[in-house]
Scaffold this active site. Structure first.
Site, short mmCIF file in Angstrom:
data_model
loop_
_atom_site.label_atom_id
_atom_site.label_comp_id
_atom_site.label_asym_id
_atom_site.label_seq_id
_atom_site.Cartn_x
_atom_site.Cartn_y
_atom_site.Cartn_z
CE LYS A 1 43.06 -7.19 53.06
NZ LYS A 1 42.76 -5.95 52.93
CG PHE A 2 34.39 -11.15 57.00
CD1 PHE A 2 33.94 -12.23 56.22
CD2 PHE A 2 33.29 -10.67 57.99
CE1 PHE A 2 32.78 -12.51 56.23
CE2 PHE A 2 32.04 -11.33 57.94
CZ PHE A 2 31.84 -12.16 56.94
CB CYS B 1 29.93 -16.54 71.90
SG CYS B 1 30.82 -16.75 73.51
CG LEU C 1 16.10 -10.44 72.77
CD1 LEU C 1 15.59 -11.75 72.76
CD2 LEU C 1 15.25 -9.77 73.66
C1 YNC Z 1 30.57 -8.79 65.68
N1 YNC Z 1 30.29 -8.51 67.05
O1 YNC Z 1 35.47 -6.93 62.51
P1 YNC Z 1 36.92 -7.47 59.61
S1 YNC Z 1 27.25 -9.13 68.79
C2 YNC Z 1 30.25 -9.11 63.59
N2 YNC Z 1 29.99 -8.73 64.84
O2 YNC Z 1 36.28 -8.77 60.62
P2 YNC Z 1 37.84 -13.12 64.54
C3 YNC Z 1 32.63 -9.05 64.04
N3 YNC Z 1 31.56 -8.94 63.26
O3 YNC Z 1 36.94 -6.46 60.56
P3 YNC Z 1 37.51 -13.08 67.28
C4 YNC Z 1 32.13 -8.80 65.43
N4 YNC Z 1 33.44 -8.75 66.10
O4 YNC Z 1 38.35 -7.88 59.59
C5 YNC Z 1 34.44 -8.89 65.49
N5 YNC Z 1 33.84 -9.09 64.32
O5 YNC Z 1 36.25 -7.73 58.50
C6 YNC Z 1 34.57 -9.09 62.91
N6 YNC Z 1 33.59 -11.75 71.90
O6 YNC Z 1 37.38 -12.28 63.36
C7 YNC Z 1 35.85 -8.33 62.85
N7 YNC Z 1 30.02 -11.31 70.79
O7 YNC Z 1 37.62 -14.47 64.74
C8 YNC Z 1 36.78 -8.97 61.94
O8 YNC Z 1 37.72 -12.34 65.90
C9 YNC Z 1 36.48 -10.51 62.12
O9 YNC Z 1 38.20 -14.05 67.68
C10 YNC Z 1 37.71 -10.98 63.24
O10 YNC Z 1 35.82 -13.16 67.32
C11 YNC Z 1 34.99 -12.35 67.32
O11 YNC Z 1 26.21 -11.49 68.52
C12 YNC Z 1 33.77 -12.47 68.37
O12 YNC Z 1 31.13 -9.56 71.76
C13 YNC Z 1 32.73 -11.43 68.64
O13 YNC Z 1 33.24 -13.90 71.16
C14 YNC Z 1 33.16 -13.80 68.10
O14 YNC Z 1 35.53 -11.56 69.94
C15 YNC Z 1 34.71 -12.79 69.90
O15 YNC Z 1 37.55 -11.61 68.28
C16 YNC Z 1 33.84 -12.88 70.93
O16 YNC Z 1 39.43 -13.17 64.17
C17 YNC Z 1 32.88 -11.76 73.05
O17 YNC Z 1 35.34 -10.37 62.85
C18 YNC Z 1 31.22 -11.78 72.85
C19 YNC Z 1 30.86 -11.13 71.66
C20 YNC Z 1 29.57 -10.44 69.88
C21 YNC Z 1 27.93 -10.04 70.28
C22 YNC Z 1 26.35 -10.37 68.03
C23 YNC Z 1 25.80 -9.83 66.71
C24 YNC Z 1 26.84 -10.76 65.62
C25 YNC Z 1 26.46 -10.11 64.15
C26 YNC Z 1 27.20 -11.00 63.22
C27 YNC Z 1 27.03 -10.53 61.88
C28 YNC Z 1 25.91 -11.14 61.28
C29 YNC Z 1 25.37 -10.79 59.76
C30 YNC Z 1 24.34 -11.43 59.19
C31 YNC Z 1 24.42 -12.89 59.04
C32 YNC Z 1 23.05 -13.52 57.96
C33 YNC Z 1 23.07 -12.97 56.75
C34 YNC Z 1 21.73 -13.17 55.97
C35 YNC Z 1 21.21 -13.09 55.09
#
Ligand code: YNC
Ligand code: MG
Length: 388
Positions: A3-4, A139, A388
């Site tokens: 959805k996002f 996170c 990293l």
């Molecule tokens: C993730 N890792 O699909 P949809 S990596 C991106 N990266 O959205 P909610 C992620 N999106 O599918 P929660 C993601 N994990 O419905 C989940 N999502 O479209 C998407 N884990 O959100 C997911 N750290 O808040 C869905 O989920 C939506 O409460 C759901 O939070 C997720 O740093 C999270 O693995 C990962 O802390 C924060 O599970 C949580 O589960 C958590 O309901 C443990 O979110 C730690 C963990 C991720 C490590 C990383 C890279 C992140 C990249 C983010 C995208 C960046 C885009 C570019 C931005 C700049 C643009 C410019 C210009």
């Protein structure tokens, strides 16, 4: 299904294989005056905070949030435990923006409950050098999961990146999102096999005893290559030339200048280690290797609480064969008491991993670009970027 992510300028699954779509930005930049000036709204109990990583107190809060809530393996046996020194290094490269170190606090208790970061980088995709943000350390506290906080955090970091007139980003994740530019695999080389088996990181192979396993992974006491030594500040210009030339062969790679090399590759104790080969005859610098230090907490083991892991970073071989260079890297990692040496199958790594007794890990690492389409997926060996 997503959805996002379906609303974002990223390669969509439905467009996979559509060769009529051009390579490059998906959306053009908008005038800066049209970028939203106020932060996105959070649920009313929470507030935005900019995390000053120079502050010992804030750095401690970030460290503890990640230590307790960041990435775990699929079986929840290990959790990344980035050190404070590592976080300061990762988040303060040349030209960093303090405003891209974004926290969320509970309004009443002021407790830090979520985090996301960006740092600026120049990344080359084929012939184009693109200013990007590298997004990392997303996170959300375990107690606040699945409440759609992550999309708000991603939109907020995107807004702050746009305010600096930057429109692209690079990031990696263990989860599949629309749409990876490539999918890499981690490989692991045991340095301390007994501990790795005791903590459940690896298993004793079929028809193997502990003693045979220890013997299998034994390494020489010191590196074999004449002229192999630690990188020093005076090496920055030569290493920059060597690395720039090497990285030019990959489809996607950072465009490092001397200040980047000084920051990302000069050795920093317990954070990043770099070695090079200086020809004993000509004093030319012909080869380079590096790794970063990222321990994991071992969850619920009686005997051990931390796994000391080294991660292969950038390596360049021009004279010393990569196999020998990486073997010397394993030897210094062993000398420094690491338990395991990890590497992705990026760049030329795949060609030496098996012979060096690395084994494939479970779990994959997907690489993504935001607002930049590549014509097709890359092979891991076409990728010259390590995040990293
Ligand atoms: C993730 N890792 O699909 P949809 S990596 C991106 N990266 O959205 P909610 C992620 N999106 O599918 P929660 C993601 N994990 O419905 C989940 N999502 O479209 C998407 N884990 O959100 C997911 N750290 O808040 C869905 O989920 C939506 O409460 C759901 O939070 C997720 O740093 C999270 O693995 C990962 O802390 C924060 O599970 C949580 O589960 C958590 O309901 C443990 O979110 C730690 C963990 C991720 C490590 C990383 C890279 C992140 C990249 C983010 C995208 C960046 C885009 C570019 C931005 C700049 C643009 C410019 C210009
Ligand atoms: Mg949530």
């Amino acid at each position: 299904k997503h959805k996002f992510w379906e609303t974002q300028p990223v390669g969509q699954f439905k467009d996979a294989g559509d060769t009529s779509l051009p390579e490059g930005p998906i959306e053009p930049p908008t005038p800066l005056s049209e970028v939203k000036q106020e932060p996105y709204n959070l649920p009313s109990q929470y507030e935005w905070t900019t995390c000053d990583m120079d502050s010992e107190e804030t750095c401690n809060e970030v460290y503890n949030l990640l230590k307790n809530n960041y990435v775990e393996d699929d079986e929840n046996m290990f959790r990344f435990n980035y050190s404070k020194e590592f976080l300061r290094w990762a988040l303060r490269p040349p030209g960093f923006y303090r405003g891209w170190h974004i926290g969320v606090r509970a309004k009443t208790s002021k407790k830090l409950v979520a985090f996301i970061t960006g740092v600026p980088a120049r990344i080359r995709v084929r012939d184009e050098v693109v200013k990007m943000a590298e997004i990392n350390f997303l996170c959300v506290h375990k107690k606040l999961r699945t409440k759609r906080l992550a999309p708000v955090m991603i939109k907020e970091v995107t807004r702050r990146v746009h305010l600096e007139n930057i429109w692209q980003a690079a990031y990696t994740a263990g989860v599949v999102l629309p749409t990876p530019i490539t999918t890499c695999q981690y490989w692991h080389r045991s340095l301390n096999p007994k501990k790795l088996i005791d903590v459940g990181f690896s298993r004793l192979g079929a028809r193997m005893t502990m003693n045979r396993t220890i013997k299998l992974y034994k390494l020489p006491d010191s590196p074999a290559t004449p002229g192999f030594r630690k990188m020093e500040p005076c090496d920055v210009p030569a290493v920059t030339r060597l690395l720039r030339n090497y990285l030019s062969q990959f489809v996607v790679a950072p465009d490092f200048d001397e200040s980047d090399v000084e920051h990302w590759l000069l050795p920093t104790e317990d954070v990043v280690d770099s070695y090079l080969v200086e020809s004993p005859e000509t004093h030319e610098i012909t080869d380079f290797c590096s790794f970063y230090t990222l321990p994991s907490s071992i969850l619920g083991n009686q005997n051990y609480s931390s796994l000391k892991a080294a991660y292969s970073y950038y390596n360049v071989s021009t004279k010393t064969p990569l196999l020998q260079l990486m073997n010397d890297t394993l030897i210094v990692a062993k000398q420094k008491n690491f338990d395991v040496f990890n590497a992705l199958d990026v760049m030329h790594n795949e060609s030496v991993l098996k012979e060096l007794k690395f084994g494939p890990g479970d779990g994959q690492l997907h690489y993504y670009l935001y607002n930049y389409r590549t014509q097709s997926a890359l092979k891991p060996s076409e990728l010259g970027l390590v995040l990293l």
